[in-house]
Design a protein around this motif. Structure first.
Motif, short mmCIF file in Angstrom:
data_model
loop_
_atom_site.label_atom_id
_atom_site.label_comp_id
_atom_site.label_asym_id
_atom_site.label_seq_id
_atom_site.Cartn_x
_atom_site.Cartn_y
_atom_site.Cartn_z
N ILE A 293 1.04 -1.24 0.03
CA ILE A 293 -0.08 0.12 -0.01
C ILE A 293 0.96 1.25 -0.03
CG2 ILE A 293 -1.90 1.35 1.28
CD1 ILE A 293 -2.79 -1.36 2.46
N TYR A 294 0.63 1.99 -0.98
CA TYR A 294 1.64 3.29 -1.18
C TYR A 294 0.84 4.54 -1.26
CZ TYR A 294 4.52 -0.69 -2.49
OH TYR A 294 5.38 -1.74 -2.18
N PRO A 295 1.44 5.70 -0.97
CA PRO A 295 0.70 6.81 -1.05
C PRO A 295 0.61 7.23 -2.64
CG PRO A 295 2.95 7.30 -0.62
CD PRO A 295 2.89 5.97 -0.56
N ASP A 296 -0.63 7.76 -2.68
CA ASP A 296 -1.19 8.19 -4.21
C ASP A 296 -0.79 9.72 -4.42
OD1 ASP A 296 -2.49 8.41 -6.55
OD2 ASP A 296 -4.52 8.39 -5.74
N ARG A 297 0.39 9.76 -5.28
CA ARG A 297 0.93 10.73 -5.69
C ARG A 297 0.50 11.30 -7.12
NH1 ARG A 297 7.10 11.64 -3.60
NH2 ARG A 297 6.50 13.39 -4.63
N ASN A 298 0.30 12.40 -7.38
CA ASN A 298 -0.17 13.01 -8.68
C ASN A 298 0.82 13.50 -9.46
OD1 ASN A 298 -2.91 12.44 -8.19
ND2 ASN A 298 -3.03 14.79 -7.16
N ASP A 299 2.25 13.57 -9.11
CA ASP A 299 3.28 14.30 -9.99
C ASP A 299 3.66 12.75 -10.61
OD1 ASP A 299 4.00 13.01 -7.20
OD2 ASP A 299 5.95 13.81 -7.45
N SER A 300 3.93 13.03 -12.02
CA SER A 300 4.57 12.08 -12.74
C SER A 300 6.03 11.56 -12.54
CB SER A 300 4.49 12.34 -14.01
OG SER A 300 5.26 13.65 -14.36
N GLY A 301 6.91 12.32 -12.05
CA GLY A 301 8.21 12.20 -11.85
C GLY A 301 8.31 11.01 -10.61
N ALA A 302 7.22 11.25 -9.73
CA ALA A 302 7.36 10.16 -8.57
C ALA A 302 6.87 8.89 -8.87
CB ALA A 302 6.77 10.57 -7.34
N LYS A 303 6.38 8.62 -10.10
CA LYS A 303 5.84 7.34 -10.50
C LYS A 303 6.94 6.44 -10.87
CE LYS A 303 1.40 8.82 -12.50
NZ LYS A 303 0.35 8.88 -13.54
N ASP A 304 6.68 5.13 -10.69
CA ASP A 304 7.88 4.22 -10.78
C ASP A 304 7.77 3.35 -12.09
OD1 ASP A 304 8.79 4.73 -8.39
OD2 ASP A 304 7.77 3.22 -7.21
N VAL A 305 8.89 2.82 -12.59
CA VAL A 305 9.09 2.15 -13.82
C VAL A 305 10.11 0.93 -13.37
CG1 VAL A 305 10.15 2.19 -15.93
CG2 VAL A 305 8.76 4.24 -15.09
N LEU A 306 9.87 -0.16 -13.79
CA LEU A 306 10.41 -1.43 -13.71
C LEU A 306 11.73 -1.10 -14.78
CD1 LEU A 306 11.31 -4.27 -12.75
CD2 LEU A 306 9.62 -5.22 -14.32
N TYR A 307 13.06 -1.27 -14.19
CA TYR A 307 14.02 -0.88 -15.12
C TYR A 307 15.04 -2.13 -14.95
CZ TYR A 307 18.50 1.40 -16.85
OH TYR A 307 19.61 1.84 -17.60
N VAL A 308 15.18 -2.74 -16.18
CA VAL A 308 15.99 -4.06 -15.95
C VAL A 308 17.30 -3.52 -16.95
CG1 VAL A 308 16.00 -6.45 -16.60
CG2 VAL A 308 14.19 -5.57 -16.10
N GLU A 309 18.45 -4.04 -16.47
CA GLU A 309 19.78 -4.05 -17.26
C GLU A 309 20.22 -5.60 -17.59
OE1 GLU A 309 22.64 -2.20 -14.56
OE2 GLU A 309 21.74 -0.01 -14.68
N HIS A 310 20.25 -5.70 -18.86
CA HIS A 310 20.54 -7.20 -19.35
C HIS A 310 21.97 -7.20 -19.84
CE1 HIS A 310 16.26 -8.01 -19.34
NE2 HIS A 310 16.17 -6.87 -19.90
N TYR A 311 22.70 -8.18 -19.17
CA TYR A 311 24.07 -8.57 -19.76
C TYR A 311 24.25 -9.84 -20.43
CZ TYR A 311 24.79 -4.61 -16.53
OH TYR A 311 24.50 -3.44 -15.63
N LEU A 312 24.57 -10.14 -21.64
CA LEU A 312 24.45 -11.31 -22.09
C LEU A 312 25.51 -11.54 -23.32
CD1 LEU A 312 21.55 -12.14 -24.47
CD2 LEU A 312 22.14 -9.51 -23.73
N PHE A 313 25.84 -12.81 -23.49
CA PHE A 313 26.91 -13.02 -24.79
C PHE A 313 25.79 -13.17 -25.85
CE2 PHE A 313 29.48 -14.16 -21.07
CZ PHE A 313 30.80 -13.48 -21.47
N TYR A 314 26.15 -12.36 -27.07
CA TYR A 314 25.42 -12.58 -28.04
C TYR A 314 26.21 -12.09 -29.26
CZ TYR A 314 21.56 -11.74 -31.38
OH TYR A 314 20.63 -12.02 -32.40
N ASP A 315 26.08 -13.16 -30.58
CA ASP A 315 27.10 -12.75 -31.51
C ASP A 315 26.32 -11.84 -32.51
OD1 ASP A 315 28.66 -12.67 -33.60
OD2 ASP A 315 28.73 -14.77 -34.03
N PHE A 316 26.12 -10.42 -32.22
CA PHE A 316 25.18 -9.75 -33.14
C PHE A 316 25.58 -9.34 -34.41
CE2 PHE A 316 23.79 -5.17 -34.07
CZ PHE A 316 22.22 -5.54 -33.72
N ASP A 317 27.09 -9.47 -34.85
CA ASP A 317 27.45 -9.00 -35.97
C ASP A 317 28.04 -10.07 -36.82
OD1 ASP A 317 29.58 -9.25 -34.32
OD2 ASP A 317 30.51 -7.40 -34.83
N GLY A 318 27.77 -11.23 -36.33
CA GLY A 318 28.34 -12.58 -37.08
C GLY A 318 29.89 -12.55 -36.86
#
Length: 318
Positions: A293-318
């Motif tokens: 249960i969290y406070p209801d705030r109207n300012d958009s800057g306080a809204k939250d976003v799920l942020y994910v940093e991915h690190y993987l081995f991938y041969d992108f350029d062949g």
């Protein structure tokens, strides 16, 4: 000309296809890692409850209600010895020179690294949290990264003299938001004509400024284990085929990191501390007072976003 245009379009289509394939690989790796971490998370939650003295729960009314805190006592007994190993002296890290020509460089490296850990970051608290996570939840994570996010602060000044005003506004990081000037009338004698000349000059300034500055420093943070994803076959972080760091960030934080505000607000929701709803059991074990249960705030800057940093081995350029 037409040939160049066709080649350019083919390259754009190829790059778009590669990005779509990469996105599919990331999603597949993430889903598999989440499934693996959910299994480990149940064990972490149980270990945390044992540490808090909430396990094992009674199964009968005839059973004693006494709960031993051996796990917590053992962890708290071991932590001071572990911390003393790293912080028992003034130097947490020391570089050893290989020859006389390396002495000065080794001293500079030692001083710099110790300054970064102890002065620019809360090194003691970071390692304490990581060691405690390792003892209680079997895994502790420390993240080191270069923070180039931008911070903005607003300040007000009154009755500034012209010299102070000039020194303040010459700062390239300063932006004037609001300004008012108090003029002063002075009379001087023109040395050529001998006549009196009356003119107005700035005497005092009232300013409101915004100082925008990039942090540009090494940051060291301890990360809750439930925020980290890793491939199920990994033996260590260096060789793992996939590693991810999930975190909840506000819109303001992501804008400071350089993301477009309009794009980020499309994914923003009301405040939530859960990086994964399916991992709520582990999060609740760490923070029993997290009742979603969290406070209801109207300012958009306080809204939250799920942020994910991915690190993987991938041969992108062949």
């Amino acid at each position: 000309m037409a040939k160049d245009y066709e080649d350019k379009m083919d390259n754009m289509v190829s790059e778009e296809t590669d990005m779509e394939h990469l996105a599919g690989v990331i999603k597949s790796e993430m889903d598999d890692a989440k499934d693996f971490i959910h299994q480990v998370g149940a064990e972490r939650a149980e270990s945390t409850e044992y540490y808090l003295g909430e396990q094992p729960a009674g199964t009968s009314s005839m059973q004693s209600e006494f709960v031993s805190t051996d796990v917590r006592d053992s962890v708290l007994f071991m932590l001071p010895s572990i911390m003393r190993t790293f912080f028992g002296t003034k130097k947490i890290v020391e570089f050893v020179p290989h020859g006389p020509e390396d002495i000065q460089v080794a001293e500079q490296q030692t001083n710099y690294v110790n300054y970064i850990i102890q002065e620019k970051n809360q090194g003691f608290q970071v390692l304490y949290d990581a060691f405690k996570d390792a003892l209680v939840r079997k895994t502790g994570f420390v993240k080191v990264f270069w923070d180039d996010s931008i911070s903005a602060s607003t300040s007000e000044y009154t009755d500034l003299d012209p010299i102070s005003y000039q020194a303040l506004t010459l700062d390239p990081n300063v932006e004037i938001v609001k300004e008012s000037v108090t003029m002063e009338t002075i009379t001087q004698v023109d040395p050529l004509s001998g006549e009196e000349v009356t003119q107005e000059i700035p005497a005092k300034y009232d300013l409101t400024i915004r100082r925008v500055k990039a942090k540009d420093q090494v940051c060291i943070e301890s990360i809750p284990p439930e925020e980290v994803l890793i491939s199920r076959n990994a033996r260590d972080l260096e060789s793992a085929s996939y590693v991810a760091h999930r975190m909840i960030k506000s819109v303001s934080d992501l804008v400071a990191m350089g993301y477009d505000q309009d794009e980020i607000e499309q994914y923003a929701t009301q405040s939530s501390s859960a990086v994964d709803p399916e991992a709520f059991e582990e999060v609740e074990a760490r923070n029993p007072f997290d009742n979603m249960i969290y406070p209801d705030r109207n300012d958009s800057g306080a809204k939250d976003v799920l942020y994910v940093e991915h690190y993987l081995f991938y041969d992108f350029d062949g």
